[in-house]
Design a protein around this motif. Structure first.
Motif, PDB file in Angstrom:
ATOM      1  N   ILE A   2      -5.558  -9.412   9.449  1.00 23.90           N
ATOM      2  CA  ILE A   2      -4.252 -10.020   9.324  1.00 23.90           C
ATOM      3  C   ILE A   2      -3.450  -9.249   8.306  1.00 23.90           C
ATOM      4  O   ILE A   2      -3.918  -8.874   7.249  1.00 23.90           O
ATOM      5  N   GLY A   3      -2.222  -8.980   8.572  1.00 20.22           N
ATOM      6  CA  GLY A   3      -1.373  -8.247   7.650  1.00 20.22           C
ATOM      7  C   GLY A   3       0.053  -8.279   8.158  1.00 20.22           C
ATOM      8  O   GLY A   3       0.432  -9.054   9.035  1.00 20.22           O
ATOM      9  N   GLU A   4       0.885  -7.388   7.597  1.00 20.39           N
ATOM     10  CA  GLU A   4       2.281  -7.348   7.989  1.00 20.39           C
ATOM     11  C   GLU A   4       2.393  -6.879   9.431  1.00 20.39           C
ATOM     12  O   GLU A   4       1.803  -5.886   9.833  1.00 20.39           O
ATOM     13  N   LEU A 155       1.726 -15.201   4.188  1.00 20.92           N
ATOM     14  CA  LEU A 155       1.685 -15.424   5.628  1.00 20.92           C
ATOM     15  C   LEU A 155       2.277 -14.257   6.412  1.00 20.92           C
ATOM     16  O   LEU A 155       1.881 -14.005   7.551  1.00 20.92           O
ATOM     17  N   THR A 156       3.236 -13.551   5.827  1.00 18.39           N
ATOM     18  CA  THR A 156       3.904 -12.440   6.520  1.00 18.39           C
ATOM     19  C   THR A 156       3.400 -11.078   6.083  1.00 18.39           C
ATOM     20  O   THR A 156       3.852 -10.057   6.607  1.00 18.39           O
ATOM     21  N   GLY A 157       2.472 -11.025   5.140  1.00 18.53           N
ATOM     22  CA  GLY A 157       1.932  -9.735   4.701  1.00 18.53           C
ATOM     23  C   GLY A 157       2.950  -8.869   3.993  1.00 18.53           C
ATOM     24  O   GLY A 157       2.925  -7.646   4.147  1.00 18.53           O
ATOM     25  N   ARG A 158       3.843  -9.454   3.214  1.00 20.10           N
ATOM     26  CA  ARG A 158       4.874  -8.698   2.503  1.00 20.10           C
ATOM     27  C   ARG A 158       4.736  -8.942   1.003  1.00 20.10           C
ATOM     28  O   ARG A 158       5.291  -9.907   0.478  1.00 20.10           O
ATOM     29  N   PRO A 159       3.999  -8.088   0.295  1.00 13.06           N
ATOM     30  CA  PRO A 159       3.786  -8.297  -1.138  1.00 13.06           C
ATOM     31  C   PRO A 159       5.061  -8.088  -1.945  1.00 13.06           C
ATOM     32  O   PRO A 159       5.982  -7.388  -1.512  1.00 13.06           O
ATOM     33  N   VAL A 160       5.086  -8.713  -3.111  1.00 13.70           N
ATOM     34  CA  VAL A 160       6.231  -8.540  -4.004  1.00 13.70           C
ATOM     35  C   VAL A 160       6.311  -7.101  -4.489  1.00 13.70           C
ATOM     36  O   VAL A 160       7.391  -6.510  -4.575  1.00 13.70           O
ATOM     37  N   HIS A 161       5.179  -6.502  -4.785  1.00 20.88           N
ATOM     38  CA  HIS A 161       5.127  -5.128  -5.290  1.00 20.88           C
ATOM     39  C   HIS A 161       4.263  -4.300  -4.346  1.00 20.88           C
ATOM     40  O   HIS A 161       3.051  -4.163  -4.561  1.00 20.88           O
ATOM     41  N   PRO A 162       4.847  -3.735  -3.284  1.00 21.91           N
ATOM     42  CA  PRO A 162       4.046  -2.907  -2.364  1.00 21.91           C
ATOM     43  C   PRO A 162       3.585  -1.639  -3.042  1.00 21.91           C
ATOM     44  O   PRO A 162       4.250  -1.102  -3.938  1.00 21.91           O
ATOM     45  N   ALA A 163       2.433  -1.156  -2.641  1.00 17.97           N
ATOM     46  CA  ALA A 163       1.876   0.062  -3.221  1.00 17.97           C
ATOM     47  C   ALA A 163       2.735   1.264  -2.827  1.00 17.97           C
ATOM     48  O   ALA A 163       3.101   1.418  -1.663  1.00 17.97           O
ATOM     49  N   PRO A 164       3.088   2.138  -3.777  1.00 20.99           N
ATOM     50  CA  PRO A 164       3.872   3.331  -3.435  1.00 20.99           C
ATOM     51  C   PRO A 164       3.019   4.311  -2.646  1.00 20.99           C
ATOM     52  O   PRO A 164       1.787   4.277  -2.705  1.00 20.99           O
ATOM     53  N   PRO A 341      12.236 -10.645   3.505  1.00 21.28           N
ATOM     54  CA  PRO A 341      12.394  -9.204   3.215  1.00 21.28           C
ATOM     55  C   PRO A 341      11.083  -8.613   2.740  1.00 21.28           C
ATOM     56  O   PRO A 341      10.164  -9.319   2.317  1.00 21.28           O
ATOM     57  N   ARG A 342      10.951  -7.268   2.809  1.00 21.75           N
ATOM     58  CA  ARG A 342       9.723  -6.603   2.451  1.00 21.75           C
ATOM     59  C   ARG A 342       9.327  -6.853   0.995  1.00 21.75           C
ATOM     60  O   ARG A 342       8.165  -7.015   0.675  1.00 21.75           O
ATOM     61  N   HIS A 343      10.268  -6.846   0.106  1.00 14.24           N
ATOM     62  CA  HIS A 343       9.951  -7.110  -1.308  1.00 14.24           C
ATOM     63  C   HIS A 343      11.192  -7.649  -1.986  1.00 14.24           C
ATOM     64  O   HIS A 343      12.318  -7.539  -1.478  1.00 14.24           O
ATOM     65  N   ARG A 344      10.981  -8.196  -3.131  1.00 11.79           N
ATOM     66  CA  ARG A 344      12.116  -8.763  -3.857  1.00 11.79           C
ATOM     67  C   ARG A 344      13.011  -7.645  -4.362  1.00 11.79           C
ATOM     68  O   ARG A 344      12.540  -6.590  -4.772  1.00 11.79           O
ATOM     69  N   PRO A 345      14.343  -7.837  -4.323  1.00  8.83           N
ATOM     70  CA  PRO A 345      15.229  -6.786  -4.841  1.00  8.83           C
ATOM     71  C   PRO A 345      15.076  -6.625  -6.342  1.00  8.83           C
ATOM     72  O   PRO A 345      14.663  -7.520  -7.032  1.00  8.83           O
TER      73      PRO A 345
END
Length: 345
Positions: A2-4, A155-164, A341-345
């Motif tokens: 399970i993921g984005e 639930l949507t697989g969208r972390p606040v801080h995605p890995a660069p 959204p993918r991450h917080r602005p």
């Protein structure tokens, strides 16, 4: 796994109907999820028609991407077997189906069955099977959009801080760079023998030339010695000699094979995959030709063009996809909202 993904996640909410206030909180949680692009579902959306509730529970638990278990004192008590079998029969059957999913799905069961703490609830109210202290849990501080943000992102697989993305690898230090050790070719007998003989003859001729009686033979010996040395010097190995080129080519070939082997081991160690994807190197020592001849193959330009025309390849470590099914989507009180959204602005 399970993921984005691009499709809407389907979520089933399991809870014990302890009192009207608790049911209102669960209903509000479901509405918040649907308003933010998650296809959440509860039993109250299907009470307008007659149902076989056991079959209904099985469909919801089996066909949902996620099952949210809302922690409460009654849910923990019935999961521990502390309540009479005459009460909470529906949620008791539902819990048995959830336990079967956790056990059957293994690691996916740990990810797809999420314990949720509503405002005012404690960790001790989470069923013990869901590892309240040793596994992740989701706490909803407030029943607002910001309060369910962590749950939405899980639930949507969208972390606040995605890995660069990974950057370039550090180049090797100068003292560890690969170097090709070219063996020094030895002079063949046809070169060193005339050179030594010429040197001896030259020295002997000089000694004889200092004596008046044998000056002429001495000068002749000096000339002969010089001629022998020139002949031996010309017969020495040169940079364009085939024997020298063969030695250099073989040394270069051995270094390439060694470097390719080390690179392959490092790549396999990075990916953890015991089998590479189309990584092959088949060396062969070919006869060298200069580029200024009429030959059409086997020259240094041919070798250079071969490597320039190679397509870059990448090592692939394909992961496994999670088995899942899309259940039917029924209209609910609140329509699905926009995606997170993918991450917080």
């Amino acid at each position: 796994m399970i993921g984005e993904n691009t499709r809407v996640p389907k979520v089933f909410i399991s809870y014990a109907q302890e009192n009207s206030a608790h049911c209102r909180e669960v209903r509000r949680l479901c509405e918040l999820l649907r308003e933010n692009g998650v296809d959440a579902w509860i039993d109250e959306y299907d009470t307008h028609v007659r149902q076989d509730w056991v079959d209904w529970m099985a469909r919801q638990v089996q066909r949902s991407d996620y099952v949210l278990v809302i922690a409460s004192p009654a849910y923990r008590a019935l999961s521990d077997g502390d309540l009479s079998a005459e009460v909470y029969r529906g949620i008791r059957t539902e819990w048995k189906l959830i336990k079967e999913r956790v056990h059957a799905d293994g690691d996916d069961g740990l990810v797809s069955v999420l314990p949720v703490l509503l405002p005012g609830r404690s960790i001790g109210e989470i069923p013990a099977l869901l590892q309240p202290h040793s596994a992740s849990r989701v706490a909803v501080a407030k029943l607002t959009r910001d309060g369910v943000d962590d749950l939405l992102r899980m639930l949507t697989g969208r972390p606040v801080h995605p890995a660069p993305p990974l950057g370039a690898r550090l180049p090797p230090s100068p003292e560890h760079r690969a170097t090709v050790t070219v063996p020094v070719p030895t002079w063949p007998r046809r070169a060193w023998l005339p050179a030594v003989a010429g040197l001896v003859t030259f020295v002997a001729g000089l000694l004889l030339a200092t004596t008046p009686d044998v000056r002429v033979p001495g000068l002749v010996a000096v000339g002969a010695g010089l001629a022998l040395q020139v002949h031996g010097f010309r017969a020495r190995p040169r940079a364009d000699d085939r024997s020298v080129l063969a030695l250099r080519a073989r040394a270069l070939l051995e270094e390439i094979v060694t470097t390719e082997s080390r690179t392959l081991q490092r790549l396999l160690g990075d990916t953890g995959d015991p089998q590479p994807a189309d990584v092959r190197f088949l060396p062969s020592l070919v006869r060298w030709r200069p580029d200024n001849t009429t030959a059409t193959a086997g020259s240094l330009s041919t070798i250079s063009r071969y490597y320039q025309d190679l397509d870059p390849e990448r090592l692939l470590n394909p992961g496994r996809t999670r088995r899942g099914q899309d259940g039917p989507r029924h209209p609910a009180g609140a329509g699905l909202g926009g995606r997170l959204p993918r991450h917080r602005p």
